[in-house]
Design an enzyme around this catalytic site. Structure first.
Site, PDB file in Angstrom:
ATOM      1  N   GLN A   1      21.406 -94.056 -37.571  1.00  0.00           N
ATOM      2  CA  GLN A   1      21.735 -93.994 -36.148  1.00  0.00           C
ATOM      3  C   GLN A   1      22.960 -95.130 -35.691  1.00  0.00           C
ATOM      4  O   GLN A   1      22.585 -96.401 -36.146  1.00  0.00           O
ATOM      5  CB  GLN A   1      20.517 -94.485 -35.722  1.00  0.00           C
ATOM      6  CG  GLN A   1      20.122 -94.418 -34.128  1.00  0.00           C
ATOM      7  CD  GLN A   1      20.479 -92.897 -33.701  1.00  0.00           C
ATOM      8  OE1 GLN A   1      19.760 -92.072 -34.201  1.00  0.00           O
ATOM      9  NE2 GLN A   1      21.099 -92.900 -32.768  1.00  0.00           N
TER      10      GLN A   1
ATOM     11  N   LYS B   1      14.795 -86.988 -32.438  1.00  0.00           N
ATOM     12  CA  LYS B   1      14.874 -86.517 -33.863  1.00  0.00           C
ATOM     13  C   LYS B   1      13.636 -86.446 -34.758  1.00  0.00           C
ATOM     14  O   LYS B   1      13.543 -85.410 -35.208  1.00  0.00           O
ATOM     15  CB  LYS B   1      16.009 -87.448 -34.378  1.00  0.00           C
ATOM     16  CG  LYS B   1      17.356 -87.104 -33.799  1.00  0.00           C
ATOM     17  CD  LYS B   1      18.470 -88.182 -34.320  1.00  0.00           C
ATOM     18  CE  LYS B   1      19.779 -88.201 -33.610  1.00  0.00           C
ATOM     19  NZ  LYS B   1      20.677 -89.347 -33.989  1.00  0.00           N
TER      20      LYS B   1
ATOM     21  N   ASP C   1      25.038 -85.866 -41.115  1.00  0.00           N
ATOM     22  CA  ASP C   1      26.017 -86.297 -39.778  1.00  0.00           C
ATOM     23  C   ASP C   1      27.306 -85.557 -39.823  1.00  0.00           C
ATOM     24  O   ASP C   1      28.051 -85.628 -39.039  1.00  0.00           O
ATOM     25  CB  ASP C   1      26.001 -87.600 -39.462  1.00  0.00           C
ATOM     26  CG  ASP C   1      25.165 -87.799 -38.037  1.00  0.00           C
ATOM     27  OD1 ASP C   1      24.600 -87.132 -37.717  1.00  0.00           O
ATOM     28  OD2 ASP C   1      24.690 -89.062 -37.840  1.00  0.00           O
TER      29      ASP C   1
END
Ligand code: NAD
Length: 280
Positions: free
Chosen positions: A88, A44, A111
């Site tokens: 994460q 990422k 997200d």
């Protein structure tokens, strides 16, 4: 396709910087040192650098308190240089992931996991979870109009299966969602024009379960140890037997993974553009 998407994002970032003086920025929070998470995180961060975005990395020790993480999110929520916030997963068990996600400002929730964004999946707007977004982009690219196609989704997680089902409905597909309690999974899979598998079960789907010519997207990432002791990544679909029946199929690795990262960059760009237009 992921490369194309990234190139497009890169071009749009350049324009945003030149025209508005805004560099999209993503804060990435990780807690502990899960080895798989570290690899995803690195990918990422590389992706962000590649398209000219700013990364704010917060790699925290495994014993970091929940309070500290929540405080950090509150600070990042207020920081105007930060357009997106990503936590994460997995987090250590002493941290309540649901609580953490609900503290992220919905317009920075790249997200797409905040309740507000999840709710908006039923209508329009909001930030959409990256993996499902990437799956839909690939299907549109491969098949064009998806109207009337029967899509079978294997897995009903909040991260993948459920949002995918909603996005497929938006595309006018007929959608069947299956899960660990589903009876007759092979029969249902055989009815699918589009089969998307996100179960986290290595080689769950066999070639005989696939309708000839179907489009298959394998979201699963499973680490297995080979006879020579090496770790190999395989999907939820038995690729070799599926290849004989499918019209198109994504590989693991190298299929959904890169598209997920490209969509994360796209969501971060969208968050930055929205923040800018709200300011005007
Ligand atoms: P999850 O564990 O949260 O959910 C798994 C789902 O699969 C559940 O709904 C469960 O009911 C269903 N399931 C389990 N066994 C089944 C079976 N035998 N038959 C039918 N359904 C079954 O997992 P998740 O977060 O949705 O992730 C799924 C897989 O996708 C994992 O391998 C994960 O690593 C991978 N993943 C990949 C990406 C990517 O970018 N490529 C992103 C997210 C997840």
């Amino acid at each position: 396709m992921a490369k194309r998407l990234r190139a497009d994002v890169k071009k749009r970032v350049k324009t945003l910087v030149a025209d508005c003086g805004i560099t999209p920025g993503l804060a990435v929070i990780s807690v502990g040192d899960d080895p798989a998470s570290k690899i995803y995180l690195r990918n990422k961060l590389n992706g962000l650098a590649d398209v000219g975005m700013r990364a704010f990395e917060h790699s925290l020790a495994g014993d970091t308190t929940q309070e500290f993480v929540l405080d950090l999110i509150h600070k990042l929520n207020k920081d105007r240089a930060v357009h997106g916030i990503l936590v994460q997963i997995p987090l250590p068990s002493h941290i309540d992931i649901d609580l953490v996600i609900q503290q992220i400002r919905p317009d920075k929730d790249v997200d797409g996991l905040h309740d507000q964004n999840m709710g908006r999946l039923l209508s329009q707007g909001g930030l959409v979870p990256c993996t499902p977004l990437g799956c839909i982009a690939m299907l549109r690219d491969q098949l064009g109009d998806l109207s009337g196609l029967h899509a079978v989704v294997v897995g009903r997680s909040r991260l993948v299966g459920k949002p995918l089902a909603q996005l497929l409905l938006r595309e006018h597909c007929t959608v069947t969602v299956t899960h660990s309690q589903t009876r007759n999974l092979p029969t249902l899979c055989q009815m699918a024009d589009i089969l998307i598998v996100a179960a986290g079960r290595p080689k769950l789907i066999q070639g005989e379960w696939i309708k000839p010519g179907a489009t298959v997207i394998d979201v699963g990432i499973n680490r297995i140890q080979t006879d020579d002791g090496k770790i190999r990544l395989i999907g939820d679909v038995d690729f070799d037997s599926a290849l004989k029946k499918a019209g198109a199929i994504t590989p693991v690795p190298g299929g959904v993974g890169p598209m997920t990262i490209a969509c994360l960059l796209l969501n971060t760009l969208q968050a930055a553009v929205t923040a800018q237009s709200n300011r005007i």
